[in-house]
Design an enzyme around this catalytic site. Structure first.
Site, short mmCIF file in Angstrom:
data_model
loop_
_atom_site.label_atom_id
_atom_site.label_comp_id
_atom_site.label_asym_id
_atom_site.label_seq_id
_atom_site.Cartn_x
_atom_site.Cartn_y
_atom_site.Cartn_z
N ASP A 1 -24.45 1.65 44.00
CA ASP A 1 -25.47 0.60 43.82
C ASP A 1 -26.34 0.49 45.07
O ASP A 1 -27.56 0.38 45.01
CB ASP A 1 -24.83 -0.76 43.43
CG ASP A 1 -23.62 -1.13 44.26
OD1 ASP A 1 -23.16 -0.31 45.09
OD2 ASP A 1 -23.11 -2.26 44.09
N ASP B 1 -26.61 11.87 37.58
CA ASP B 1 -27.61 11.87 36.51
C ASP B 1 -28.61 10.75 36.75
O ASP B 1 -29.83 10.95 36.72
CB ASP B 1 -26.93 11.68 35.15
CG ASP B 1 -27.93 11.63 34.01
OD1 ASP B 1 -28.84 12.48 34.00
OD2 ASP B 1 -27.81 10.72 33.16
N ASP C 1 -32.84 10.91 38.39
CA ASP C 1 -34.05 10.39 37.72
C ASP C 1 -34.78 9.45 38.68
O ASP C 1 -36.01 9.49 38.79
CB ASP C 1 -33.68 9.60 36.44
CG ASP C 1 -33.78 10.46 35.19
OD1 ASP C 1 -33.42 11.65 35.26
OD2 ASP C 1 -34.19 9.94 34.13
#
Ligand code: IPM
Ligand code: MN
Length: 353
Positions: free
Chosen positions: A219, A243, A247
């Site tokens: 986080d 993943d 992005d």
């Protein structure tokens, strides 16, 4: 060198960008005197439609017999909103990764000088961003035990010590070749799998005394990537976190259509853009071929063909500088170039340089 390439164009914009990647590959091979041959194979929704399997054995055989795979993208909207679909295009990609043993996904997050203003982040934050995310690719929730009925469902984030150690080794080795700073991204305050990752990483630190290793919760890493992307050099993380973070990383460079990746491990390596199949853009000649073309650069570099990779990077930089860009990164009032035109410009640059 002789290069046998398996070409998996897949779905959506895949076939359009694939052509541009192949053309650039051929131009570079011609220039440097390499012999290249291509074998085309089905995957994704296209393969489901044609043979009922998103990664047929035939495609696996083609990949196995090749020196490298040039992959484009898979995914089709008819599956996205159907949670009951028995077979999905994405399973083809996962099957390919698993069957070829591609446990290490290398995703460089790089910026392009002339595109710094295209990033939603302030230029001074983006300017010096240059890091690599090493994403574990064949374990974790993607492949752990799964269950689903109408009332409950779970995915298991399963990792073994050897799986963790081998991807960490890739990451430490990468850090040694770069600025010698490794950030291990996990969620060790909550997840048992993350605690094992951290334990194995701490044990391996002594093997790499020249690498500065730090640990960051995922986080926090998601925040830090936006606040101070230049902090990172090499980041390593498990499949799902990787993943998501990659992005996020692509936004730093200004467009998802710019970032390539390499998946390596025990079998034939695969080179592919990090973006998906962008179904809405299919056939419109607007998708950016640069991520695919830079994947070709990574392919050459994988085989230690550095000059070949460098030439492609130069060509891409030159195209961006010359405003030969697809619409999403074009300057205001600039001429609009399509997928094909950008690819052709880059091929010409390769030939004429
Ligand atoms: C990626 C993609 C894939 C993934 C999908 C298409 C299965 O998002 O390569 O990042 O989640 O790994
Ligand atoms: Mn993804």
């Amino acid at each position: 060198m002789n290069l046998k390439i398996a070409v998996l164009a897949g779905d959506g914009i895949g076939p359009e960008i694939s052509v541009q990647g192949v053309n650039v590959m051929s131009a570079v091979c011609e220039k440097f005197g390499h012999r290249v041959s291509y074998e085309y194979a089905l995957c994704g929704a296209d393969a489901i439609d044609k043979v009922g399997d998103p990664f047929p054995d035939e495609t696996y055989n083609v990949c196995q017999a090749a020196d490298a795979v040039l992959f484009s993208s898979v995914g089709h909207p008819k599956y996205d909103n159907d949670p009951t679909a028995k077979v999905r295009p994405e399973q083809g990609l996962l099957a390919m990764r698993k069957r070829l043993g591609l446990f290490a996904n290398i995703r460089p997050v790089q910026t392009f000088k002339c595109l710094v203003h295209k990033s939603p982040l302030r230029a001074e934050l983006v300017e010096n961003a240059d890091f690599v995310c090493i994403r574990e690719l064949t374990g974790g929730m993607y492949f752990g035990e799964k269950y689903q009925d109408n009332e409950k469902a779970y995915d298991t984030n399963f990792y073994t010590r050897p799986e963790i150690a081998r991807i960490l080794k890739v990451a430490f080795d990468y850090a040694m070749k770069r600025r010698r700073h490794l950030t291990v991204v996990d969620k060790a305050n909550v997840l048992a799998s993350s605690r094992l990752w951290r334990q194995v990483a701490q044990e391996m630190e002594s093997l790499y005394p020249d690498v500065t290793t730090d640990y960051m919760y995922v986080d926090n890493a998601a925040m830090r990537m936006i606040q101070e992307p230049a902090f990172f050099d090499v980041m390593v993380t498990e499949n799902t976190f990787g993943d998501i973070l990659t992005d996020e990383g692509s936004v730093i460079s200004g467009s998802m259509g710019l970032l390539p990746s390499a998946s390596t491990g025990t079998g034939t390596p695969v080179f592919e853009p990090i973006h998906g199949s962008w179904p809405q853009a299919t056939g419109l000649n607007i998708a950016n071929p640069v991520a695919q073309i830079l994947s070709v650069a990574m392919l050459f570099e994988h085989f230690d063909l550095k000059a070949e990779g460098t030439l492609i990077r130069q060509a891409v930089d030159a195209s961006l500088e010359a405003n030969v860009r697809t619409p999403e990164i074009q300057v205001e009032d600039g001429e609009r170039y399509g997928t094909k035109e950008v690819g052709e410009w880059i091929v010409r640059f390769v030939r004429e340089t």
